[in-house]
Enzyme design. Structure first.
Site, mmCIF file in Angstrom:
data_model
loop_
_atom_site.group_PDB
_atom_site.id
_atom_site.type_symbol
_atom_site.label_atom_id
_atom_site.label_comp_id
_atom_site.label_asym_id
_atom_site.label_seq_id
_atom_site.Cartn_x
_atom_site.Cartn_y
_atom_site.Cartn_z
ATOM 1 N N LYS A 87 -50.675 72.095 35.281
ATOM 2 C CA LYS A 87 -52.049 71.605 35.261
ATOM 3 C C LYS A 87 -52.162 70.214 34.644
ATOM 4 C CE LYS A 87 -52.646 75.728 36.782
ATOM 5 N NZ LYS A 87 -52.471 75.936 38.223
ATOM 6 N N ARG A 114 -49.953 78.243 45.608
ATOM 7 C CA ARG A 114 -49.571 79.560 46.130
ATOM 8 C C ARG A 114 -50.691 80.108 46.989
ATOM 9 N NH1 ARG A 114 -53.074 82.498 43.010
ATOM 10 N NH2 ARG A 114 -53.367 81.838 40.852
ATOM 11 N N HIS A 124 -62.743 85.116 32.913
ATOM 12 C CA HIS A 124 -62.072 84.073 33.701
ATOM 13 C C HIS A 124 -61.298 84.624 34.891
ATOM 14 C CE1 HIS A 124 -63.173 81.812 30.196
ATOM 15 N NE2 HIS A 124 -62.331 82.465 29.454
ATOM 16 N N GLU A 144 -60.414 70.960 27.615
ATOM 17 C CA GLU A 144 -61.441 70.380 28.479
ATOM 18 C C GLU A 144 -62.819 70.700 27.924
ATOM 19 O OE1 GLU A 144 -61.021 72.008 32.373
ATOM 20 O OE2 GLU A 144 -59.613 70.472 33.038
#
Length: 502
Positions: free
Chosen positions: A118, A293, A237, A202
């Protein structure tokens, strides 16, 4: 297809079944690489060959690169499909498969490193001028260094694992006093799930929608987007319900996001199926991450486009799939997917384990069922508790919603509790019906467990009679064995990283 005659599947559950079906249609033999406890599963019964690669614990089986590669080689595999979750976004695994002389059904290792990590993905996006959520993705991974960065950014903020997704290693911080503890917790989870403790920070967007775009890179190097999916309904999440297309995305914004999705895939030389995820708030979009993926929710895209993404993956890996010059992306109708989990929705979603009794799916036009377990199979505490995915298609969203509710009401799964009552409640909620739900939808409206309907007089009578009969014949564990009662399912291995890739 001359190069792929035997395909090893490094995964389990419904995704393994999905891959087996695609391989069968292409005339390819399948090999299931499975753990000791996954002998009694549908994929195990369907595969042409099977080989045990280790015990139940994921670190010793599904996350063990050497065990998977050795197992595939031992059975004479030409290629390996990683499914989703587990090692599917692990560049070292892809590289090990290739070095062993087999084909990896997925992107090239260098593409996984550019996008699957990421932090690297965000650096690539930043260089390309792609909008990002403000945050910190630096090299200082010390708790004190990350804590300083968090205080500079301000709250609320979110910590994420650099090497993976699916909610693993993800923590939201509202109170600065929690920062140190949450950073350490996120790093531990990231290491356990992905073998890397690297995290990044973030700003947390608290009124955002989660929209993702399916991308696909063919054998020629051409990358196209296959439109969007709405994924805002999430618990801890983890996505629960997905749709294609998003019911709330303006066409102009859809066009811009699709172009960005294709751009970042092209910059990484992407091949095969991938997903570019965005957060959308106040008419602006921000790149969230790229999943290198197949996604759990890929069937809704297949349903509206009439395309088999898994067969396309296999053909692309063999160098045979290229988008035709006259390829037209024209989505039709609306598709919804619901994930069915073995859990008790009336007790905060506590996992439910046991042997399945009757399992029946109400099959009809526009209904699709992807499942990894059948009557007599055991739902254990070792992996993700997803039993199946139910997907419906209809000519518009209103009809698709009605069809999904009807379909769920007529699914029969005995032996364990399921979240079907919760799914139906979500589908009926006004914010879901009008498409305005955000990533805060679940916590705002479904933060506590469902309240069960009161028993009717007849139900009370049956229950009282059953309790009287049990009292006459049963005895407590202490009287029989002197042992303590069985522990709660929460004390099992549910916290281990599983195959439920987000």
């Amino acid at each position: 297809m001359a190069r792929i005659k035997k395909l090893a599947i490094a995964n389990r559950g419904e995704v393994a079944v999905r891959i087996i079906h695609a391989a069968q249609e292409l005339g390819i033999k399948t090999i299931l690489l499975h753990s000791q406890v996954d002998v009694g599963t549908r994929a195990f019964r369907m595969a042409d060959q099977t080989i045990c690669i280790g015990p139940a614990t994921t670190a010793e089986s599904y996350l063990n690169i050497k065990a998977n590669v050795d197992g595939a080689l031992a059975m004479g595999a030409d290629a390996v499909h990683p499914g989703f979750g587990f090692l599917s976004e692990n560049a070292d695994f892809a590289e090990a498969v290739i070095k062993a002389g087999m084909i990896f059904v997925g992107p090239k290792p260098e593409s996984i490193r550019k996008l699957g990590d990421k932090v690297q993905c965000k650096k690539l996006a930043e260089e390309a001028g792609i909008p990002l959520v403000p945050g910190y993705k630096g090299d200082d991974q010390s708790v004190s260094g990350l804590k300083d960065q968090a205080n500079k950014m301000g709250y609320p903020l979110i910590i994420k694992a650099a090497a993976g997704g699916g909610g693993r290693g993800m923590k939201i911080i509202y109170d600065p006093k929690e920062t140190e503890y949450q950073i350490q917790s996120a790093q531990r989870e990231a290491m356990a799930a992905f073998g890397s403790s690297v995290v990044f920070l973030e700003k947390y967007l608290d009124k955002a929608k989660h929209i993702e775009f399916q991308i696909f890179g063919d054998s020629s190097g051409k990358v196209v987007h296959l439109f969007d999916r709405e994924c805002s309904v999430q618990r801890r999440h983890q996505k629960i319900i997905e749709e294609a297309l998003s019911p709330s995305l303006p066409e102009e914004l859809r066009k811009k996001m699709g172009q960005v999705a294709e751009l970042i895939g092209s910059l990484a030389g992407y091949q095969g199926a991938g997903t570019v995820e965005f957060m959308v708030q106040n008419g602006e979009f921000y790149l969230l991450e790229v999943n290198t993926r197949l996604q759990v929710e890929h069937p809704v895209t297949e349903m509206v486009l009439g395309m088999d993404l898994v067969k396309a993956q296999i053909l692309t890996a063999a160098g045979e799939f290229v988008f035709p010059n006259d390829f037209v992306r024209s989505p039709r109708g609306h598709a919804i997917e619901c994930r069915i989990y073995a859990e008790d929705p009336f007790k905060d979603g506590i996992p439910s384990t046991g042997v399945l009794g009757t399992v029946e799916w109400p099959e009809a036009y526009g209904r699709r069922f992807e499942y990894g377990f059948e009557k007599g199979d055991e739902i254990t505490s070792y992996y993700d508790s997803m039993i199946a995915k139910v997907i419906v298609w209809d000519e518009n969203r209103t009809r698709a919603l009605d069809k999904m509710i009807f379909t769920l009401q007529n699914c029969r799964i005995m032996g364990v509790y399921t979240n079907i009552p919760l799914l139906i409640e979500i589908l009926r909620h006004p914010n879901f019906v009008d498409g305005t739900m955000t990533t805060q939808f679940f916590s705002k409206f479904f933060g506590s467990h469902l309240k069960a309907d009161p028993l009717t007089d007849d139900e009370k009578f049956v229950l009282e009679e059953a309790q009287r009969m049990f009292a006459k014949s049963a005895f407590t564990p202490d009287q029989a064995t002197g042992q303590a009662p069985v522990a709660s399912p929460w004390s099992g291995a549910w916290s281990q990283p599983g195959g439920g890739g987000n």
